[in-house]
Structures are given as C-alpha cells and as structure tokens.
Design a protein around this motif. Structure first.
Motif, PDB file in Angstrom:
ATOM      1  N   ASP A 114       0.841  -1.207   0.000  1.00  0.00           N
ATOM      2  CA  ASP A 114       0.000   0.000   0.000  1.00  0.00           C
ATOM      3  C   ASP A 114       0.868   1.244   0.000  1.00  0.00           C
ATOM      4  OD1 ASP A 114      -2.722  -0.824  -0.103  1.00  0.00           O
ATOM      5  OD2 ASP A 114      -2.525  -1.589   1.940  1.00  0.00           O
ATOM      6  N   VAL A 115       1.984   1.170   0.746  1.00  0.00           N
ATOM      7  CA  VAL A 115       2.916   2.301   0.815  1.00  0.00           C
ATOM      8  C   VAL A 115       4.336   1.792   0.630  1.00  0.00           C
ATOM      9  CG1 VAL A 115       1.441   3.742   2.291  1.00  0.00           C
ATOM     10  CG2 VAL A 115       3.043   2.144   3.329  1.00  0.00           C
ATOM     11  N   ASP A 116       5.209   2.670   0.158  1.00  0.00           N
ATOM     12  CA  ASP A 116       6.608   2.281  -0.006  1.00  0.00           C
ATOM     13  C   ASP A 116       7.397   2.565   1.273  1.00  0.00           C
ATOM     14  OD1 ASP A 116       7.066   5.011  -0.008  1.00  0.00           O
ATOM     15  OD2 ASP A 116       7.713   5.111  -2.103  1.00  0.00           O
ATOM     16  N   ASP A 117       8.710   2.405   1.218  1.00  0.00           N
ATOM     17  CA  ASP A 117       9.565   2.581   2.396  1.00  0.00           C
ATOM     18  C   ASP A 117       9.533   4.001   2.944  1.00  0.00           C
ATOM     19  OD1 ASP A 117      10.275  -0.050   2.060  1.00  0.00           O
ATOM     20  OD2 ASP A 117      12.130   0.392   0.971  1.00  0.00           O
ATOM     21  N   GLN A 118       9.185   4.959   2.120  1.00  0.00           N
ATOM     22  CA  GLN A 118       9.161   6.353   2.542  1.00  0.00           C
ATOM     23  C   GLN A 118       7.751   6.808   2.928  1.00  0.00           C
ATOM     24  OE1 GLN A 118      10.937   8.316  -0.793  1.00  0.00           O
ATOM     25  NE2 GLN A 118      12.985   7.528  -0.335  1.00  0.00           N
ATOM     26  N   GLY A 119       6.812   5.884   2.974  1.00  0.00           N
ATOM     27  CA  GLY A 119       5.455   6.199   3.399  1.00  0.00           C
ATOM     28  C   GLY A 119       4.547   6.738   2.307  1.00  0.00           C
ATOM     29  N   ARG A 120       5.001   6.728   1.063  1.00  0.00           N
ATOM     30  CA  ARG A 120       4.167   7.213  -0.047  1.00  0.00           C
ATOM     31  C   ARG A 120       3.207   6.119  -0.483  1.00  0.00           C
ATOM     32  NH1 ARG A 120       9.235   9.147  -3.585  1.00  0.00           N
ATOM     33  NH2 ARG A 120       9.681   7.001  -3.054  1.00  0.00           N
ATOM     34  N   GLU A 121       1.987   6.522  -0.806  1.00  0.00           N
ATOM     35  CA  GLU A 121       0.997   5.553  -1.280  1.00  0.00           C
ATOM     36  C   GLU A 121       1.392   5.060  -2.681  1.00  0.00           C
ATOM     37  OE1 GLU A 121      -3.776   5.248  -1.173  1.00  0.00           O
ATOM     38  OE2 GLU A 121      -2.990   6.957  -2.281  1.00  0.00           O
ATOM     39  N   VAL A 122       1.520   3.734  -2.837  1.00  0.00           N
ATOM     40  CA  VAL A 122       1.902   3.174  -4.141  1.00  0.00           C
ATOM     41  C   VAL A 122       0.867   2.181  -4.681  1.00  0.00           C
ATOM     42  CG1 VAL A 122       4.380   3.553  -3.944  1.00  0.00           C
ATOM     43  CG2 VAL A 122       3.381   1.464  -3.005  1.00  0.00           C
ATOM     44  N   ARG A 123       0.184   1.471  -3.799  1.00  0.00           N
ATOM     45  CA  ARG A 123      -0.852   0.488  -4.193  1.00  0.00           C
ATOM     46  C   ARG A 123      -0.397  -0.332  -5.399  1.00  0.00           C
ATOM     47  NH1 ARG A 123      -5.858   4.305  -4.335  1.00  0.00           N
ATOM     48  NH2 ARG A 123      -6.197   3.073  -6.173  1.00  0.00           N
ATOM     49  N   ARG A 124       0.563  -1.212  -5.150  1.00  0.00           N
ATOM     50  CA  ARG A 124       1.155  -2.018  -6.221  1.00  0.00           C
ATOM     51  C   ARG A 124       1.560  -3.381  -5.685  1.00  0.00           C
ATOM     52  NH1 ARG A 124       6.904   1.208  -6.360  1.00  0.00           N
ATOM     53  NH2 ARG A 124       7.762   0.241  -4.492  1.00  0.00           N
ATOM     54  N   THR A 125       1.901  -4.266  -6.618  1.00  0.00           N
ATOM     55  CA  THR A 125       2.452  -5.561  -6.245  1.00  0.00           C
ATOM     56  C   THR A 125       3.742  -5.785  -7.003  1.00  0.00           C
ATOM     57  OG1 THR A 125       2.055  -7.943  -6.075  1.00  0.00           O
ATOM     58  CG2 THR A 125       1.123  -6.842  -7.984  1.00  0.00           C
ATOM     59  N   MET A 126       4.690  -6.368  -6.313  1.00  0.00           N
ATOM     60  CA  MET A 126       5.947  -6.749  -6.954  1.00  0.00           C
ATOM     61  C   MET A 126       5.989  -8.260  -7.182  1.00  0.00           C
ATOM     62  SD  MET A 126       7.371  -3.855  -7.322  1.00  0.00           S
ATOM     63  CE  MET A 126       9.126  -3.982  -7.524  1.00  0.00           C
ATOM     64  N   GLY A 127       4.888  -8.928  -6.888  1.00  0.00           N
ATOM     65  CA  GLY A 127       4.841 -10.384  -6.981  1.00  0.00           C
ATOM     66  C   GLY A 127       4.451 -10.919  -8.344  1.00  0.00           C
ATOM     67  N   ILE A 128       3.998 -10.062  -9.244  1.00  0.00           N
ATOM     68  CA  ILE A 128       3.646 -10.507 -10.591  1.00  0.00           C
ATOM     69  C   ILE A 128       4.253  -9.549 -11.610  1.00  0.00           C
ATOM     70  CG2 ILE A 128       1.530 -11.774 -10.025  1.00  0.00           C
ATOM     71  CD1 ILE A 128      -0.077  -9.292 -10.768  1.00  0.00           C
TER      72      ILE A 128
END
Length: 187
Positions: A139-153
């Motif tokens: 939902d968020v990246d390491d810096q707290g920004r909203e990303v809503r993504r998956t790195m699993g596919i």
C-alpha cells in the motif's frame, strides 16, 4: 514418342511467337497437366499469420476439415499476398505430428508431466496470480508514499501478439497492480 527438333523448347518459342520463352512454349507436358494443391480445397478461410505483430493476411485452404495449404492473402492491405519464410511455413505449425495438443502439468518436485484439463490449468494459474498479488501487495513504499502495487507478478509480452492483445494485457496487469510490464519488442 519420338523426339524431333520441332519439340525442342527454342523451336516451340519461335513457332508460337513466344520469343522470350515466358508462356506455353516452354512448358513441359508434365507442367501443363499439374494442378495446384489448393484446387481440391473444400473452402478457403481468411486468417492472420501467428508469428509476429505485423499481421500479414493468410488464406487457409481446408479439405475434409484439415488444413492443406496456407498462402498469403492478396486482399490483405498489410502484406498484399506476401509472407515471410515463417509465415509461408505456418501450415507445418498446424499439421506437425509433434504439435502439443494437451495441457501438461509438472507438480513441484515431480519428474514427469501429467495431462490435465484446460479449465483446471486456467483455474490453477488464476489462483496463483491472485495469491502472488496478495502476498506481495504494497500500500505504501519505504518512505510512506501511497503506491498500491504488487511486486509479486510481472508480464513479459511477446511479438506474436497484436496491438489489441498487448493493450488488453497491459490493462489487466495494471489493474492488478503490477508495475513490471514489458514486451519483447522493447528489450
């Protein structure tokens, strides 16, 4: 049949007025008696070559529900009746005795493949797709920004897909939250 000088091709050319030897004067009896392999077809179906994204038109000749010949479609605005060597040989793709016609599955740790139903395979792929998406959702990246993504596919498209198919695949993976979407044509 006795051979006489009147039967020689050059004499036939001169006597018939076919001076350049491009007509019937230079045809052998065997050539005149030949029929094209497309003459016996029950029907002709228009298709598109499956090999690349160019979309060359093909005419598929069918006899007794079997593909007998594939040629370029002269009515195609893309290829105007021409096919590359792969497109010209696509009949072999359809009629090859080594063509895979069943879905094969090798379970984790297994050494042999087993035949499974197509619908079962599609369900297995969908289940794994959804599970990978959920397991690697951010939902968020390491810096707290909203990303809503998956790195699993990820998706790697091929050049055999046309623009419409690539467009739909891009939309599907983007809607699923994937950001790793690539195509062979860009690599």
């Amino acid at each position: 049949m006795a051979r006489t000088p009147l039967g020689w091709p050059v004499v036939r050319q001169l006597l018939s007025g076919d001076y350049l030897g491009r007509g019937a004067a230079v045809q052998s009896r065997q050539t005149r008696e030949m029929t094209p392999r497309t003459a016996e077809a029950d029907r002709v179906v228009q298709s598109v070559c499956p090999y690349c994204a160019v979309g060359c038109g093909q005419r598929v000749f069918v006899k007794d529900e079997q593909v007998t010949q594939i040629e370029g479609d002269p009515d195609s605005p893309i290829s105007r009746g021409r096919l590359c060597p792969k497109g010209s040989a696509s009949e072999q793709l359809v009629n090859s005795p080594t063509r895979q016609t069943e879905v094969l599955y090798r379970a984790p740790g297994a050494t042999d493949f087993q035949t499974i139903e197509r619908d079962t395979a599609i369900d297995m792929i969908a289940d794994r797709f959804v599970a990978a998406r959920a397991a690697h959702w951010q939902d968020v990246d390491d810096q707290g920004r909203e990303v809503r993504r998956t790195m699993g596919i990820a998706s790697l498209g091929g050049a055999t897909l046309d623009n419409e198919e690539n467009y739909l695949i891009k939309k599907l993976f983007t809607a699923a939250g994937a950001i790793q979407i690539e195509n062979q044509a860009r690599i």
